[in-house]
Design a protein around this motif. Structure first.
Motif, short mmCIF file in Angstrom:
data_model
loop_
_atom_site.label_atom_id
_atom_site.label_comp_id
_atom_site.label_asym_id
_atom_site.label_seq_id
_atom_site.Cartn_x
_atom_site.Cartn_y
_atom_site.Cartn_z
N LYS A 146 45.45 43.74 51.57
CA LYS A 146 46.13 43.36 52.80
C LYS A 146 47.25 42.38 52.47
O LYS A 146 47.21 41.70 51.46
CB LYS A 146 45.16 42.73 53.80
CG LYS A 146 44.15 43.71 54.39
CD LYS A 146 43.27 43.04 55.44
CE LYS A 146 42.33 44.07 56.10
NZ LYS A 146 41.46 43.43 57.11
N GLU A 148 50.75 39.89 54.28
CA GLU A 148 51.69 39.43 55.30
C GLU A 148 52.99 39.10 54.62
O GLU A 148 53.00 38.51 53.52
CB GLU A 148 51.13 38.21 56.04
CG GLU A 148 49.84 38.50 56.81
CD GLU A 148 49.24 37.26 57.43
OE1 GLU A 148 49.75 36.84 58.50
OE2 GLU A 148 48.29 36.70 56.86
N LYS A 155 58.73 36.32 60.08
CA LYS A 155 57.73 37.29 59.66
C LYS A 155 58.28 38.69 59.78
O LYS A 155 58.87 39.05 60.81
CB LYS A 155 56.44 37.15 60.48
CG LYS A 155 55.28 37.94 59.89
CD LYS A 155 53.96 37.62 60.58
CE LYS A 155 52.81 38.33 59.88
NZ LYS A 155 51.50 38.07 60.52
N ASN A 157 56.38 41.78 59.11
CA ASN A 157 55.40 42.72 59.69
C ASN A 157 54.65 42.06 60.84
O ASN A 157 54.12 40.96 60.70
CB ASN A 157 54.43 43.22 58.62
CG ASN A 157 53.68 42.10 57.93
OD1 ASN A 157 54.26 41.09 57.54
ND2 ASN A 157 52.38 42.26 57.76
N LYS A 158 54.58 42.75 61.97
CA LYS A 158 53.89 42.18 63.13
C LYS A 158 52.40 42.11 62.90
O LYS A 158 51.74 41.13 63.26
CB LYS A 158 54.20 43.02 64.37
CG LYS A 158 55.67 42.99 64.79
CD LYS A 158 55.90 43.86 66.03
CE LYS A 158 57.36 43.84 66.44
NZ LYS A 158 57.61 44.70 67.64
N GLU A 159 51.83 43.17 62.29
CA GLU A 159 50.41 43.20 62.01
C GLU A 159 50.19 43.17 60.51
O GLU A 159 51.01 43.65 59.73
CB GLU A 159 49.77 44.47 62.60
CG GLU A 159 49.86 44.55 64.12
CD GLU A 159 49.18 45.80 64.66
OE1 GLU A 159 48.70 46.62 63.84
OE2 GLU A 159 49.16 45.96 65.89
N LYS A 160 49.06 42.60 60.11
CA LYS A 160 48.73 42.49 58.69
C LYS A 160 48.68 43.90 58.07
O LYS A 160 48.05 44.80 58.60
CB LYS A 160 47.39 41.78 58.53
CG LYS A 160 47.05 41.40 57.08
CD LYS A 160 45.69 40.69 57.01
CE LYS A 160 45.76 39.32 57.64
NZ LYS A 160 44.47 38.57 57.46
N GLU A 162 47.54 46.84 55.65
CA GLU A 162 46.22 47.17 55.10
C GLU A 162 46.30 48.51 54.40
O GLU A 162 46.94 49.43 54.87
CB GLU A 162 45.17 47.24 56.21
CG GLU A 162 43.79 47.62 55.70
CD GLU A 162 42.75 47.74 56.79
OE1 GLU A 162 41.60 48.12 56.49
OE2 GLU A 162 43.08 47.48 57.97
N HIS A 168 55.28 50.80 52.48
CA HIS A 168 55.70 50.00 53.64
C HIS A 168 57.21 49.81 53.57
O HIS A 168 57.73 49.31 52.56
CB HIS A 168 54.99 48.65 53.66
CG HIS A 168 53.49 48.77 53.64
ND1 HIS A 168 52.75 49.09 54.76
CD2 HIS A 168 52.60 48.65 52.62
CE1 HIS A 168 51.47 49.14 54.44
NE2 HIS A 168 51.35 48.88 53.16
N ASN A 473 38.09 52.63 58.38
CA ASN A 473 39.25 52.94 59.21
C ASN A 473 39.77 54.35 58.90
O ASN A 473 40.58 54.54 57.99
CB ASN A 473 40.35 51.90 58.97
CG ASN A 473 41.49 52.01 59.97
OD1 ASN A 473 41.70 53.06 60.58
ND2 ASN A 473 42.24 50.94 60.11
#
Length: 893
Positions: A146, A148, A155, A157-160, A162, A168, A473
């Motif tokens: 994971k 950030e 920042k 990326n809004k969400e971490k 994974e 990315h 997930n």
């Protein structure tokens, strides 16, 4: 002159207007003329140096603060990116080399320390800014597990983030500093469930709850990787485009009919599409286009603001194409295709370059063998494959290492590599090497029977039904699958997809992957639900399966029928003494004894017993003696394996895949070359047994036969058989003219009666050769047969042969070695050749030999070619030693 320029300009406008109208209706424009483009080509570069890092427990500031250029990182540690935390710690001498001796036991394991121990901040300063309509993009090709991301106090990326198996991609144009001086800060976390390294396959199995490498918790061929591959493990790239980002191009080649590698070809069809991302607030009008074989193919497109549009170009018929073939069947021709998007005013907005191999791969069920058969360009190909784990267990990848490892597979005469499901989707650089050398690729997705619930296992924390639903997930898996398919789908070497190693993914992953994602994103390759599924291979001996594993009597490969398309069949693979010295301390250099206790270091590095197969050559006196005798066993094992499968080609088998051909660390099993890229006799025994045209003898009944893997009948071949005794006397037996049909095996004659006449001889060598009409040797094979009691006492009593060796540099990075054995000598048996640094005495690695562990007959000369990477000032010498040939160092002319 003014009037001429005006007319020319007016005519140019008319041509461009006509071309625009034609392309708006999806027509293919075929002409040698290409519209002139303005603007720079795409700028792309890696952020692969100058990184710094610090453990999270030593950092009290936020990512926003760390990513500001004025924040001091003076005392931070240099970081290896791309790389793992472990790689950085090794490179900074914070931990010992985990691949040497028992050092790995001295390194804290993340399961015991907690994740913070391997959670690190990384920072990187770089200069970049956007001018005019330029767009700047940041891509991470792989982070585990994971992360950030922060840039210049903001920042990204809004969400971490994974998942290890996922790219990315970010447009960072609006985040760049006005003065062009930027700082990137990234915090990387280990897998949430690193798993207990309890000695099981994948430890306690919980490593599979995340989308990461399962092998890092330990397997029967590797010890646990202490950080579980945590880090920015793959490339970090900056690229600049204009208003459009051309990405994920898709090239499909259709080659109808049954082809031959030589001669004129019927046309092939090229289908091209690409994703076009418009990150701006205005619509962009232009053309997607490429040029191939002197012809321009293009299509008009309008890209709406802030969206990605997929554009498909008209199909292109390529006349007389140069085809791509697997290793051993033809050339690996590649076309360079530059796909670009240009505006209506001919401004180049973005482009991508793709190497295209024109080929078609099909799978057809063979009802006779009860297994799938592989077809390339309409021709059936007998699969001779090797299982691949990963290049380096600490993810220290390089183009040069990939190229060397895949070249070794080519040199083994293999035509397929299977990527095992407990590791990664292999990198584009791996596929580039497979494209170059002609290795088909069987790509597993990220599941294994061990971790994902195929068997009840007391070493696992959770029961089978719980493990069956790993990872946690499922949507993440499907997202990653889409991304990784797009990353590698254009490579001609990619031949098959596979749901997982020895087990399918859960149904809500399997069914979308098989029925919707792969048809939509690829649609040209066979998908096997799992690596040994009924759909791949089935017989009445016990359904699907794989194995056997471990050392076997060479006769068993000829006489014992296994699975008709065996995804894993294996044996041993200890390296020679020099190889062992690289990672086994001197005090642990104790030769393993049959039924004896194995040294702790050998055991830790997963030694698999050679059982009683060493002792017939004489009980090992020491580790050096053991390693030399192990090479005899290695050679005999892998030659027999491939000969046995080839002898039943299209009858019992459509192919086999060896478990395994390489190790990503210093293991003592299943390898044709060691972690340091030094070869052992496995490679050359396999190379011999897998040769495209090969003469061989069945050890069960002494039947001599010829294998022809080619697509054409081989005619006017002379097959010779001779026998040599331990003193070097030749007993000539037989010669015959024959032809061998395409892709077939032909039995010729038995040698049993002749060998019986030589019963008085303790042991003998059997020499088999194929000669062409000019008496050139096309295939040579030498067997050493034991005495009636199964021992090689004759070999142990052989007299020395004084081998004359000469070595000459014939071009940069290429040496020819001449090995001559005088008349009257015994056979100069089993000679190992090594290229060494004359000053240090160390081997120059990698080095590629067109043969090794060679035997030279009395009165004959054998020539060996060596290729290597030459460096300025490198002083070279040759080291040669054999079973009955004293070691000597040779100057190179």
């Amino acid at each position: 002159m003014m009037q001429f320029n005006r007319c020319t300009a007016f005519l140019g406008l008319i041509i461009l207007w006509c071309l625009t109208i034609a392309q708006a209706f999806g027509q293919t424009h075929k002409t040698e003329r290409v519209v002139a483009l303005s603007g720079p080509s795409k700028q792309r570069y890696e952020l692969n140096s100058g990184w710094l890092c610090k453990n999270v427990k030593e950092v009290s500031r936020s990512g926003a603060e760390l990513s500001r250029a004025d924040f001091s990182v003076k005392n931070w540690m240099p970081a290896t990116v791309p790389g793992t935390i472990l790689t950085t710690l090794v490179n900074n001498s914070k931990i010992p080399d985990p691949f040497y001796g028992m050092n790995n036991t001295k390194i804290p394991d993340v399961y015991h320390t907690g994740n913070d121990h391997y959670t690190y901040w990384f920072v990187k300063d770089f200069e970049e800014k956007a001018i005019g309509n330029e767009q700047v993009w940041l891509e991470f090709r792989g982070i585990n597990y994971k992360a950030e991301l922060f840039l210049n106090g903001k920042k990204i990326n809004k969400e971490k983030l994974e998942g290890m198996h996922l790219r990315h991609h970010y447009n960072i144009t609006g985040l760049l500093a006005a003065n062009g001086k930027n700082r990137l800060a990234v915090i990387v976390y280990p897998p949430d469930f690193p798993g207990a390294p309890n000695g099981g396959q994948g430890g306690d199995g919980t490593i599979a709850r995340g989308l990461t490498t399962q092998y890092t918790a330990g397997w029967d061929w590797i010890q646990p990787i202490r950080d579980r591959n945590t880090g920015i493990w793959d490339k970090v790239t900056i690229e600049k485009t204009r208003m459009v980002n051309l990405k994920n191009p898709h090239i499909i080649t259709l080659v109808p009919g049954k082809r031959l590698p030589e001669g004129p070809q019927q046309p092939a069809v090229i289908k091209v599409s690409a994703e076009l991302e418009n990150p701006t607030s205005k619509a962009v009008h232009g053309f997607l286009q490429y040029k191939l074989a002197g012809q321009l193919i293009r299509k008009a497109a309008t890209l709406v603001p802030n969206q990605t549009t997929t554009v498909s170009l008209p199909d292109f018929t390529l006349q007389n194409p140069k085809l791509w073939w697997p290793n051993g069947y033809g050339k690996q021709d590649l076309y360079s295709l530059k796909l670009s998007f240009v505006s209506n005013s001919s401004e180049l907005l973005d482009e991508e370059k793709v190497n295209v191999g024109v080929r078609q791969i099909d799978n057809i069920w063979n009802e006779h063998t009860r297994s799938m058969g592989a077809y390339v360009n309409g021709q059936k190909v007998f699969i001779k494959g090797g299982n691949w784990i990963i290049s380096d267990a600490m993810l220290r990848f390089s183009d040069a290492r990939y190229d060397a490892e895949i070249r070794y597979h080519k040199d083994m005469n293999l035509n397929l590599i299977r990527i095992w499901g407990g590791a990664i989707t292999e990198r584009p650089e791996f596929y580039n090497a497979c494209d170059k050398y002609g290795l088909l690729v069987f790509q597993d997705f990220w599941f294994s029977g061990d971790c994902n619930g195929r068997w009840e296992d007391p070493m696992k924390k959770d029961d089978q039904w719980t493990r069956r639903n790993y990872p946690d997930n499922h949507n993440l898996v499907l997202t990653a699958a889409e991304d990784q398919i797009k990353m590698i789908r254009n490579h001609p070497s990619l031949a098959f997809w596979c749901g997982g190693n020895e087990i399918t993914p859960p149904d809500d992953i399997l069914l979308p992957l098989r029925d919707e994602i792969l048809p939509r994103l690829d649609g040209t390759r066979k998908f096997f639900d799992f690596s040994n599924s009924d759909e791949m291979s089935f017989n009445d001996l016990g359904g699907n399966g794989d194995g056997p594993y471990g050392i076997q009597d060479p006769k068993s490969f000829w006489g014992n029928r296994t699975f008709p398309y065996n995804s894993e069949v294996g044996s041993v693979g200890v390296g020679d003494y020099v190889s062992l010295q690289r990672f086994i301390p001197e005090e642990n250099m104790t030769a393993p004894q049959f039924k004896g206790k194995v040294d702790s270091v050998w055991n830790y590095h997963r030694y698999i017993g050679y059982d009683e197969h060493i002792d017939p050559y004489g009980k090992p006196k020491n580790a050096r003696d053991f390693a030399m005798k192990a090479q005899l066993v290695n050679y005999d094992q892998y030659r027999a394996l491939m000969e046995g499968y080839s002898s039943h080609m299209w009858d019992w088998y459509t192919g086999s895949i060896i478990w395994k051909t390489q190790n990503p660390w210093t293991a003592l099993r299943g390898q044709m070359y060691d972690y340091y890229l030094d070869v052992n006799a496995c490679l050359y025994g396999l190379r011999k047994g897998a040769a495209p045209l090969h003469v061989m003898m069945n050890p069960l009944d002494s039947m001599v036969s010829v294998v022809n893997n080619g697509f054409s009948t081989r005619r006017n071949l002379m097959v010779q058989a001779s026998v040599y005794d331990m003193e070097g006397k030749n007993y000539f037996y037989s010669q015959a003219f024959n032809e061998v049909g395409a892709s077939s095996v032909r039995k010729l004659f038995k040698m049993d009666q002749f060998l019986k006449k030589l019963d008085k001889k303790e042991e003998v060598f059997v020499l088999l050769r194929i000669l062409d009409g000019q008496k050139a040797i096309l295939s040579e094979n030498i067997y050493w047969l034991p005495a009636k009691d199964g021992n090689y006492s004759g070999l142990q009593q052989m007299k020395n042969a004084a081998l004359e060796v000469k070595a000459t540099v014939i071009s940069k990075g290429k040496i020819v070695v001449s090995l001559s054995n005088a008349p009257g000598n015994p056979v100069a048996f089993f000679n190992r050749i090594a290229l060494i640094n004359r000053e240090t005495g160390k081997r120059i690695l990698p080095a590629f030999f067109d043969d090794n562990y060679v035997s030279v007959l009395p009165g004959e000369t054998k020539k060996i070619t060596i290729e290597y990477t030459d460096e300025s000032g490198l002083k070279k010498a040759l080291e040669v030693y054999g079973w009955n040939v004293p070691e000597q160092k040779i100057e190179i002319n």
